[in-house]
Design a protein around this motif. Structure first.
Motif, mmCIF file in Angstrom:
data_model
loop_
_atom_site.group_PDB
_atom_site.id
_atom_site.type_symbol
_atom_site.label_atom_id
_atom_site.label_comp_id
_atom_site.label_asym_id
_atom_site.label_seq_id
_atom_site.Cartn_x
_atom_site.Cartn_y
_atom_site.Cartn_z
ATOM 1 N N UNK A 1 0.789 -1.234 0.000
ATOM 2 C CA UNK A 1 0.000 0.000 0.000
ATOM 3 C C UNK A 1 0.826 1.292 0.000
ATOM 4 N N UNK A 2 0.198 2.338 -0.549
ATOM 5 C CA UNK A 2 0.780 3.680 -0.613
ATOM 6 C C UNK A 2 -0.287 4.664 -0.142
ATOM 7 N N UNK A 3 0.093 5.575 0.754
ATOM 8 C CA UNK A 3 -0.831 6.632 1.180
ATOM 9 C C UNK A 3 -0.177 7.976 0.892
ATOM 10 N N UNK A 4 -0.883 8.835 0.157
ATOM 11 C CA UNK A 4 -0.417 10.208 -0.043
ATOM 12 C C UNK A 4 -1.169 11.092 0.937
ATOM 13 N N UNK A 5 -0.455 11.967 1.628
ATOM 14 C CA UNK A 5 -1.118 12.764 2.658
ATOM 15 C C UNK A 5 -0.392 14.091 2.876
ATOM 16 N N UNK A 6 -1.091 14.973 3.556
ATOM 17 C CA UNK A 6 -0.494 16.212 4.039
ATOM 18 C C UNK A 6 -0.855 16.359 5.504
ATOM 19 N N UNK A 7 0.153 16.506 6.344
ATOM 20 C CA UNK A 7 -0.118 16.680 7.775
ATOM 21 C C UNK A 7 -0.552 18.112 8.081
ATOM 22 N N UNK A 8 -0.451 18.993 7.081
ATOM 23 C CA UNK A 8 -1.002 20.344 7.242
ATOM 24 C C UNK A 8 -2.520 20.296 7.020
ATOM 25 N N UNK A 9 -2.911 19.562 5.983
ATOM 26 C CA UNK A 9 -4.351 19.483 5.671
ATOM 27 C C UNK A 9 -5.090 18.525 6.594
ATOM 28 N N UNK A 10 -4.477 17.386 6.901
ATOM 29 C CA UNK A 10 -5.115 16.406 7.797
ATOM 30 C C UNK A 10 -4.131 16.063 8.919
ATOM 31 N N UNK A 11 -4.077 16.924 9.955
ATOM 32 C CA UNK A 11 -3.056 16.782 11.005
ATOM 33 C C UNK A 11 -3.141 15.473 11.790
ATOM 34 N N UNK A 12 -4.281 14.785 11.751
ATOM 35 C CA UNK A 12 -4.379 13.537 12.508
ATOM 36 C C UNK A 12 -4.101 12.298 11.662
ATOM 37 N N UNK A 13 -3.631 12.495 10.443
ATOM 38 C CA UNK A 13 -3.215 11.368 9.585
ATOM 39 C C UNK A 13 -4.223 10.221 9.605
ATOM 40 N N UNK A 14 -5.475 10.480 9.206
ATOM 41 C CA UNK A 14 -6.512 9.454 9.376
ATOM 42 C C UNK A 14 -6.231 8.145 8.646
ATOM 43 N N UNK A 15 -5.673 8.233 7.446
ATOM 44 C CA UNK A 15 -5.458 6.978 6.693
ATOM 45 C C UNK A 15 -4.354 6.131 7.320
ATOM 46 N N UNK A 16 -3.281 6.787 7.775
ATOM 47 C CA UNK A 16 -2.193 6.026 8.410
ATOM 48 C C UNK A 16 -2.686 5.477 9.750
ATOM 49 N N UNK A 17 -3.500 6.252 10.459
ATOM 50 C CA UNK A 17 -4.068 5.770 11.728
ATOM 51 C C UNK A 17 -4.863 4.488 11.498
ATOM 52 N N UNK A 18 -5.690 4.468 10.451
ATOM 53 C CA UNK A 18 -6.477 3.257 10.157
ATOM 54 C C UNK A 18 -5.563 2.084 9.816
ATOM 55 N N UNK A 19 -4.494 2.376 9.083
ATOM 56 C CA UNK A 19 -3.552 1.307 8.728
ATOM 57 C C UNK A 19 -2.897 0.739 9.997
ATOM 58 N N UNK A 20 -2.518 1.623 10.915
ATOM 59 C CA UNK A 20 -1.895 1.172 12.169
ATOM 60 C C UNK A 20 -2.877 0.311 12.954
#
Ligand code: GDP
Ligand code: MG
Length: 228
Positions: A204-223
């Motif tokens: 899997x690959x997740x593209x994200x911005x911690x400025x736009x989504x500071x709680x990293x929702x997709x990585x949190x779900x992966x964890x």
């Protein structure tokens, strides 16, 4: 009589993107905390991701963090100052050497830090281990972590995923961070995602911005899925 190689051909099938898989299965024993490694180049956003995960999961899980820095305890100090987790849930390892040494070659100091946290917080669910910032070659030993995330960012240009290396090609999750900066640096996010998938196959690959989504929702779900 002198030896000569004349006439011998040595077929060389060197693929610079290929990495030998770690032959050792993760040494996960029943009941202990799941260990997730966060690696990637300096400045890609590893500590910011650790902070985001602590904010998102700190109330739901029995959670602790190990940071690795070469000469300082900068990342641990940052996380403590940010107040994302109780200070005694964060342990700093000062590697004193190239970061990959302490997460891959001699993992003793990191294992000691994990064990200290496990003793301090019985029933720990998750330990996040942040690697010291390295280059594209540093990955965690499977003797230290159960799964690993590799974080790259768009600021270095859209070439990074196709440059490969074991982090990009074999990490259990690749995060392409700072997509908010794509326009400023002229990085094509479509190219980055396509290259990443080409290098990684099904991983899997997740593209994200911690400025736009500071709680990293997709990585949190992966964890959370790693803990399930
Ligand atoms: N614009 C932007 N900056 C980010 C993002 N994630 C992290 N940063 C910033 O990038 C810098 C390096 O982040 P840090 O987490 O310390 O990187 P590390 O060296 O990989 O641990 C910090 O100033 C962060 O605030 C992001 O998604 N977008
Ligand atoms: Mg850091």
């Amino acid at each position: 009589m002198g030896h000569t190689d004349a006439g011998h051909t040595h077929p060389v099938n060197f693929d610079p993107t290929a990495t030998e898989p770690d032959p050792h299965p993760p040494a996960r024993s029943a009941g202990r905390a799941v260990r997730i490694g966060i690696g990637g180049p300096v400045g890609s956003g590893k500590t910011a991701l650790v902070a985001a995960l602590c904010r998102a999961l700190g109330d739901r899980l029995n959670l602790a963090v190990v940071t690795n820095d070469i000469y300082t305890t900068e990342d641990a100090d940052f996380l403590r100052a940010a107040g994302v987790l109780a200070p005694d849930r964060i342990e700093a390892v000062q590697t004193g050497c190239c970061p990959h040494t302490a997460i891959r070659d001699d993992i003793t100091a990191n294992l000691d830090a994990v064990e200290l946290l496990e003793q301090r917080f019985p029933g720990l669910d998750l330990v996040i281990i942040e690697s010291g910032g390295d280059n594209l070659t540093a990955v965690f030993s499977r003797g230290l972590v159960d799964s690993q995330v590799f974080v790259v960012d768009v600021a270095g240009g859209d070439k990074v995923p196709r440059k490969g290396g074991p982090g990009v090609t074999t990490a259990d999750l690749l995060v392409i961070n700072k997509i908010d900066l794509a326009e400023q640096v002229g990085a094509d996010l479509t190219v980055m995602a396509a290259d990443a998938h080409r290098m990684r196959g099904e991983l899997p690959v997740i593209s994200q911005s911690l400025v736009r989504t500071p709680d990293a929702p997709e990585v949190t779900d992966w964890v959370l899925a790693q803990l399930a």
